[in-house]
Scaffold this motif. Sequence first.
Motif, PDB file in Angstrom:
ATOM      1  N   CYS A   1      23.288 -18.087 -17.880  1.00 42.46           N
ATOM      2  CA  CYS A   1      22.714 -18.508 -16.604  1.00 42.46           C
ATOM      3  C   CYS A   1      22.287 -19.965 -16.740  1.00 42.46           C
ATOM      4  O   CYS A   1      21.501 -20.308 -17.615  1.00 42.46           O
ATOM      5  CB  CYS A   1      21.492 -17.638 -16.273  1.00 42.46           C
ATOM      6  SG  CYS A   1      20.556 -18.276 -14.861  1.00 42.46           S
TER       7      CYS A   1
ATOM      8  N   THR B   1      19.564 -17.574 -19.891  1.00 47.31           N
ATOM      9  CA  THR B   1      19.771 -16.276 -20.534  1.00 47.31           C
ATOM     10  C   THR B   1      21.259 -15.927 -20.622  1.00 47.31           C
ATOM     11  O   THR B   1      22.053 -16.348 -19.775  1.00 47.31           O
ATOM     12  CB  THR B   1      19.016 -15.143 -19.802  1.00 47.31           C
ATOM     13  OG1 THR B   1      19.164 -13.931 -20.581  1.00 47.31           O
ATOM     14  CG2 THR B   1      19.626 -14.851 -18.425  1.00 47.31           C
TER      15      THR B   1
ATOM     16  N   CYS C   1      21.518 -13.574 -11.413  1.00 46.94           N
ATOM     17  CA  CYS C   1      20.526 -13.389 -12.473  1.00 46.94           C
ATOM     18  C   CYS C   1      19.200 -12.945 -11.868  1.00 46.94           C
ATOM     19  O   CYS C   1      18.887 -13.282 -10.721  1.00 46.94           O
ATOM     20  CB  CYS C   1      20.355 -14.700 -13.242  1.00 46.94           C
ATOM     21  SG  CYS C   1      19.245 -14.590 -14.654  1.00 46.94           S
TER      22      CYS C   1
ATOM     23  N   CYS D   1      18.052 -20.271 -16.107  1.00 42.81           N
ATOM     24  CA  CYS D   1      17.070 -19.816 -17.096  1.00 42.81           C
ATOM     25  C   CYS D   1      17.678 -19.686 -18.490  1.00 42.81           C
ATOM     26  O   CYS D   1      16.986 -19.342 -19.436  1.00 42.81           O
ATOM     27  CB  CYS D   1      16.465 -18.477 -16.670  1.00 42.81           C
ATOM     28  SG  CYS D   1      17.625 -17.099 -16.829  1.00 42.81           S
TER      29      CYS D   1
ATOM     30  N   CYS E   1      16.462 -14.150 -12.457  1.00 37.46           N
ATOM     31  CA  CYS E   1      15.629 -15.341 -12.193  1.00 37.46           C
ATOM     32  C   CYS E   1      15.842 -15.881 -10.794  1.00 37.46           C
ATOM     33  O   CYS E   1      15.169 -16.812 -10.369  1.00 37.46           O
ATOM     34  CB  CYS E   1      15.898 -16.424 -13.231  1.00 37.46           C
ATOM     35  SG  CYS E   1      17.443 -17.327 -12.966  1.00 37.46           S
TER      36      CYS E   1
ATOM     37  N   TYR F   1      18.954 -16.980  -9.742  1.00 35.80           N
ATOM     38  CA  TYR F   1      20.172 -17.789  -9.683  1.00 35.80           C
ATOM     39  C   TYR F   1      21.385 -16.960  -9.277  1.00 35.80           C
ATOM     40  O   TYR F   1      21.560 -15.840  -9.713  1.00 35.80           O
ATOM     41  CB  TYR F   1      20.438 -18.431 -11.060  1.00 35.80           C
ATOM     42  CG  TYR F   1      21.740 -19.230 -11.098  1.00 35.80           C
ATOM     43  CD1 TYR F   1      21.801 -20.541 -10.640  1.00 35.80           C
ATOM     44  CD2 TYR F   1      22.908 -18.641 -11.592  1.00 35.80           C
ATOM     45  CE1 TYR F   1      22.985 -21.252 -10.666  1.00 35.80           C
ATOM     46  CE2 TYR F   1      24.115 -19.349 -11.624  1.00 35.80           C
ATOM     47  CZ  TYR F   1      24.144 -20.657 -11.146  1.00 35.80           C
ATOM     48  OH  TYR F   1      25.310 -21.350 -11.166  1.00 35.80           O
TER      49      TYR F   1
HETATM   50 ZN   LIG Z   1      18.726 -16.859 -14.766  1.00 40.04          ZN
END
Ligand SMILES: [Zn+2]
Length: 168
Positions: A149, A154, A136, A152, A138, A140
Amino acid sequence: MMDVDLPQKRRRGGQPKVDPDMVLGSAEALRRQFAYAWPSLGKRLLAANSAAEVWEIVKSGKGIISNSDMAFSELLFEVLREPTFPRFRTKSQLTFLADSLGASGVVTPRRSRDICSAQRRKVRHMIVRQDFYIECTCGYEGPAKFGKCPKCKTGELSDELRRRELES
Ligand SMILES: [Zn+2]
């Protein structure tokens, strides 16, 4: 009513191989038939003195116990006379009959009952979560959680992934 195949031959000596799932499936179909037939035929079946008498009773049910023939009646009579046949509870009697006849005489009634109870004891596992490895924006990296995810939350796919998903 479901039909239950009834191969007539029972081999002597070693027990032939049968598909345990099919034995249990047949037993369950038979149990429904017997449960349905029991109010009208049960007492007479329990009191029958010969395979020929069982055959007459089965025939009088006009298909209520379906796809039956003389060989089935012989087997049924044999099971009704087993020393371990449950004497009192109808529920136990129906299960005993159905499980004994599940293998349709290809293996002994006793073996048929063993197969049925072993199948019932089997725990069937299933996949309850199916996730993918994700990376991701973010930061991750790891397995997704229910398609999202886990860091975060999403669930949105990048343009490139969406394009690839459309193409596949
Ligand atoms: Zn994420």
